[in-house]
Each structure stands twice: as structure tokens, then as C-alpha cells.
Design a protein around this motif. Sequence first.
Motif, PDB file in Angstrom:
ATOM      1  N   VAL A 162     -63.848 -20.777 -46.378  1.00  0.00           N
ATOM      2  CA  VAL A 162     -65.086 -20.390 -47.058  1.00  0.00           C
ATOM      3  C   VAL A 162     -65.382 -21.355 -48.193  1.00  0.00           C
ATOM      4  O   VAL A 162     -66.503 -21.851 -48.352  1.00  0.00           O
ATOM      5  CB  VAL A 162     -64.980 -18.950 -47.596  1.00  0.00           C
ATOM      6  N   GLN A 163     -64.345 -21.646 -49.000  1.00  0.00           N
ATOM      7  CA  GLN A 163     -64.536 -22.515 -50.152  1.00  0.00           C
ATOM      8  C   GLN A 163     -64.811 -23.948 -49.738  1.00  0.00           C
ATOM      9  O   GLN A 163     -65.744 -24.594 -50.220  1.00  0.00           O
ATOM     10  CB  GLN A 163     -63.294 -22.451 -51.048  1.00  0.00           C
ATOM     11  N   LEU A 202     -68.428 -16.696 -53.114  1.00  0.00           N
ATOM     12  CA  LEU A 202     -67.081 -16.184 -53.281  1.00  0.00           C
ATOM     13  C   LEU A 202     -67.020 -15.057 -54.286  1.00  0.00           C
ATOM     14  O   LEU A 202     -66.190 -14.162 -54.182  1.00  0.00           O
ATOM     15  CB  LEU A 202     -66.145 -17.323 -53.713  1.00  0.00           C
ATOM     16  N   TYR A 261     -59.339 -17.678 -48.430  1.00  0.00           N
ATOM     17  CA  TYR A 261     -60.645 -18.203 -48.830  1.00  0.00           C
ATOM     18  C   TYR A 261     -60.788 -19.698 -48.574  1.00  0.00           C
ATOM     19  O   TYR A 261     -61.790 -20.297 -48.969  1.00  0.00           O
ATOM     20  CB  TYR A 261     -60.883 -17.951 -50.327  1.00  0.00           C
ATOM     21  N   SER A 276     -65.527 -11.273 -53.633  1.00  0.00           N
ATOM     22  CA  SER A 276     -64.395 -10.744 -54.377  1.00  0.00           C
ATOM     23  C   SER A 276     -64.750  -9.725 -55.424  1.00  0.00           C
ATOM     24  O   SER A 276     -63.877  -9.215 -56.096  1.00  0.00           O
ATOM     25  CB  SER A 276     -63.664 -11.907 -55.058  1.00  0.00           C
ATOM     26  N   LEU A 304     -63.059 -16.832 -42.174  1.00  0.00           N
ATOM     27  CA  LEU A 304     -62.100 -15.917 -42.784  1.00  0.00           C
ATOM     28  C   LEU A 304     -60.868 -15.737 -41.912  1.00  0.00           C
ATOM     29  O   LEU A 304     -60.118 -14.769 -42.080  1.00  0.00           O
ATOM     30  CB  LEU A 304     -62.757 -14.563 -43.049  1.00  0.00           C
TER      31      LEU A 304
END
Length: 654
Positions: free
Chosen positions: A374-375, A9, A371, A13, A179
Amino acid sequence: MWPPWLLPLIVLSNSTFTEFSSQRRTISGNSERQDVEFSIEEVLLLNRHFVDFLSDVSDDNQGSSPDSQCLKTLRQLAEGYLVRERLGLEWFDSWGKTPSGLYHRNGYAFGNVDQCRAIEQVRMQHCTFIAAFPSDLALYYSGLCVPHSCFPDYVAQLYGNYLATQGIMLIPLVRQETLCIRDEEIQYSGAMITAIVVSSLVGLHVLCSTLYELICLILKRDVNPLFTAFSLLENIRTILQLVPRVKNTQKKSTVIDCAHGIRSLSMIWIIVVHVHETTFALPMENSPAWLNYLKNFIPTVLFYGGGLAVDTFLVLSGMLVAMSILRELDKKRRFNPLILYLHRYIRITAPLAALILFVVSFAVYMGEGVYWKVQMESLMEPCMTNWWATLLHIQNYVDPGNMCLPWTWYLSVDMQLYIIAPALIYPLWRYGKRVLTVIAGLAILSMACVLASFLTNELRLTVPDAQRYVLTYYATHARMAVWLWGLAFGYLLHKTRNTGLHLPKRYWAIGWTACFALLGLILFANYQIYTTNAADFSFVADAFFEPLSRSMFAFCVMWIILACVNGKGGLLDEFLGASMWQPLSRLSYTMYLLHTVMLAMGSLAPVNTSTYFSAIDLFYRIWGAIGLTTSVSLLWSAIFEIPFGTLDRLLLKK
């Protein structure tokens, strides 16, 4: 100091990483465009021209395939926008446009997720795509609203083909599906079914146990402790109860009430560290301000120095296990190590197993955001394969680069050290202080191992490196030094529990002076290392600082405890030993388990727009993280930690 679990992540970012700088240069070199500097006007019209691209693109695979239907719907929406139909206008209006500050590291143009999902005429999904300009502009995070029927990979192919015509490269950092925010049905996998069954059974036990205690209280009858093991009333009362402070100096060595304050503050410090770490992964519009903030002294202490808080737990663990076993040996002259291990395993594994089950089942369905997938999947996927290593507390050696709940490496280290504790403590009880030489030698060997790993691999503290974590951060042999110092310190406290330690006043003054001087030296050296370019000094400095700072900090913690239990702590003893710390101290274990998940679900995964950094907002997040973690930990401990500890104590006693 970024942990591997957060690196994906952070890469998503933060456009300042060297990997992407080199990748951007490659894009620039391979691009047919010679004018690699993009103007704001070009970026402003980038997605607008994609609408023209969609209206003109032809379908080479004529038919009723999902891709053909997707392209047909996209073409209709694009044509609707061009003729100013309301549906087409609203569809494009929800897209991400030019972010303000592309030259200031702000490339986030997520668009309006809620507006996209609220379109009624066509079922929509919101997808974020990551692109790199052939220049030093920030990575471009473009949010598009596309029909729900479209496969994310197909849309990525379309958008990537269009961007390629503009000299821009779409970066496939993660699976595109993760995403995209879309309506999805719950998948009743084996993990989900297991979680439903287990949570239902535990919930039923909690309900029945709590009702049983309520009825007994109303009828004024005595309760059976076995039947109230899962009672929320009993367990929350146990956690929140305040025990009066011990004023008798001779009993302080037995109670060590200052440990409550030290443990609580260490847990708060760990949360502060991880709030800072997750801030790296937030889509910030003013990331230079965030990086400048980290160059100041106080943020450096709060963030980069926070790794020392774990060493505090290791010191306390070694100290307490030594005192516990020595007390048992003095009383019975023997002990059963298997029962000791079983007590420990049940106490720490029950709430851990519940968290693993939650992460692999319910977590991914409890929210949504740019996110979120993804997280949640970065947490879930390692647990699907390596859950057994976590429950056996060997994950720091079994595939340490892919650990389930990576921050629980500490539990593996602590459990492994707990297993070897009797082999050190019994000889210490049997043969006395002569064994301290062996313990000190093992601690020095552990420090030498860290030093050798740094020197051999030229590791740097300021460079994110998974190898450094595997070699010097997760491994028990690399972290055992401070635990061994704590074990030897526990022996000292045990031997002086009745008499106390009588030293001349000047020795206490010298000790306090040395303690604060060492703390100041550690924090200042830490500040210098993390605010100075690594190329300006040798990696040898990092190699010596890492093991020495841990042990020096451990000695400072031990000195504070020693002074407090001998009545020489003054106001610091009053503060650390205050009864208010006791509930937080009892919750520290479950807080350690849950705080990272709470951070991910509460502030990182749900984001749908970029944020603006300010110091006050950061501390607001810290305060919120502490409050949320404490609240959830109270229930988690009352349901999963204390009940199984109570059953363990009652049943094994019989």
C-alpha cells in the motif's frame, strides 16, 4: 495537518474519521440484524466460524479453474483443522483472533505473518481484510492465511460473503492484492531496467573514482578534480569538513554561519513532524492515548507547528539568492541568468531524479509487511505518470493532487521563485530601496491570496482537506510571501555587509523582546487552534492565522540572523553558529528528499503487528529517523548531489 500522500494509510489505521462513522451507520441501517451491538464472544468466534463456512461452502464452478483449486485447498485446510490435523491447526493458529480493546479503538488482529509464510506443506500468503461492524466498534483488521494459489480478490469475495451473513461489511478501501504478503517475482519493467543500468553506471563511476583517489594518495600524486568527482573519499570529506567560525563582525554578514544551525534545526523539526504524521498511520492498540498526547502543548508545538520549518527554508532561500546575485552584480555588473538556472537545476534535480528512479523500481522489492505494498505503490504510481512534472519542477500546478513524491512540492516552489529572482533583484541593485516597495506589495498580495482562499472556501486548519493543500500550501503564489521577505532581508544584509548595522542597545533589546513575544504568540495560538473544537470558533480565525503566522515567524528568523551577524546574538549565536552544524546543514537537502521514504520503509510499511503508543517510544522513533536519514543522506549526497555539482562547476567553467 495530514498531507494527502499519507491520507490513505491514515484512513486504513484510524477508525475515528467521520467518513467511516457515516459508513458504519449505513451498514447498521442496511443490516438485517437488529442487535447492532456485537459482544466480544461473537467477535472471538468470528473467524472460527469462517472455518466452518469454508468446510461447507460448495463450488458452483466445478472444474480446474484457479478459483476452484483455491476453494478446494481452503476446504481441505478447514477440514484438517476440524479433525485436529497439525497442518490445519497451524494454519488457523496463524490467523488473527480477537484484539484486546475493541471498545478502545483497537481492531487490529493481523495474526502471525511469519508463521503463515513458514508453513511448508502448502505455499501460503498472508492477507489482511478490513471490516466494519454495524456499531461503534473499531474497524476490524483481520489477517488470514490463505494458499498462495488463491487470487486475493476471490478470497475477499468468500470472506465478504461470510461476513455479510453475520451483519458485517467488508470494506474495499484499496486493491486487496496490496494487502496480501506473498512470494512474487521481480517484474523487469522499463523502469526497473533503466534503474539497473543507471545504478550500474553510477556505481562503476563511484568505484573507479574512489580507487583513482586512493591510488593517488598512496603514490602521493596530485589528483585531477574531474576524475575524483564521484570519489566517496573526496565527497564525504567535503560534507564532513568543519570550517572554523568567523569571529570578525565585519565578515559575519558575508558568511552567516548561524544559518547552518537554523537550517539544521529546521530539517530536524521537519523530520519530527513527519514522524508524528506517520504515527497516525501505525496500527496502535491504544490510539486514544496517542490522541490525548497530541492535546498537550509541547506535542502541539512539535507537530502542528512544524509547518513553519518550511517557511524557514523559504526565508533562507530568498536571502541567499539575493546576496549571491547582488554580490555578482557588484563584482561584474552583470550576470548570466541562464547559467544561474542551469547550475541550480543540475544541483537539485540529480539527487531527485535518482530518488524517483529508486521509488519506481527497487523500493517495492526491498521489504514486506502488512502495509508495504500500500505504502510503496502509493509512492510509485504517481511517479509513473507525473515524474516529468517533478523533474521540470512544475508539479505543484500540474495535477497537484497526484504529485510524485508529494513532499517535494517545496522544490517546485523554490525553483519557480529562483527563476523570477533576477527580475526582482536586478532592479533592486539598479534602483535601490525604492524597489522594496514593489517586493513588499507582492508579499502582501500573496498573503491576501491565502486569506481569500480560506474565506471563500471556509477552509479549516484542523480538518484534513486536499483542497486546502492545493490552494494554500503547494501553490507558489500562496507561499512566496516569506521568500520575498527573505529576499528583501538579503538586500539589507548585502548593503550593510561592510559597515554592519549600528543600533542603540535599547533597540536590540526591543527587537529581541518582540521576537520572543511573536514566537510565543504564534505557538500559543497554534496550540489553541489545534486543541479546540473547530465548531467553537469561526473559520475567519484560521484564515487570518495561516498567512500572518508564516510571515511573523519569518520576521523572527530574520531578526535572529540580523542580530547574530551583527554580534548581538550572544549565546544563541554561539549555538547556531557552532561548526558542528555544518555537515548537517550541507546534508539538509538530501535529508529533505529522503526522510519520508526512510520513514515509510523503516517504521510504517514493514509493520506486521500492532504497536503500543508511548511518548518515549515516539521520541525513540524520532531519534532513529534522524539517524537513519542522516546516514543514508550522507551516501546519497556523496553519490548523486556533490558529483554532479562538481561536474557542473568544472565543465561549465571551461
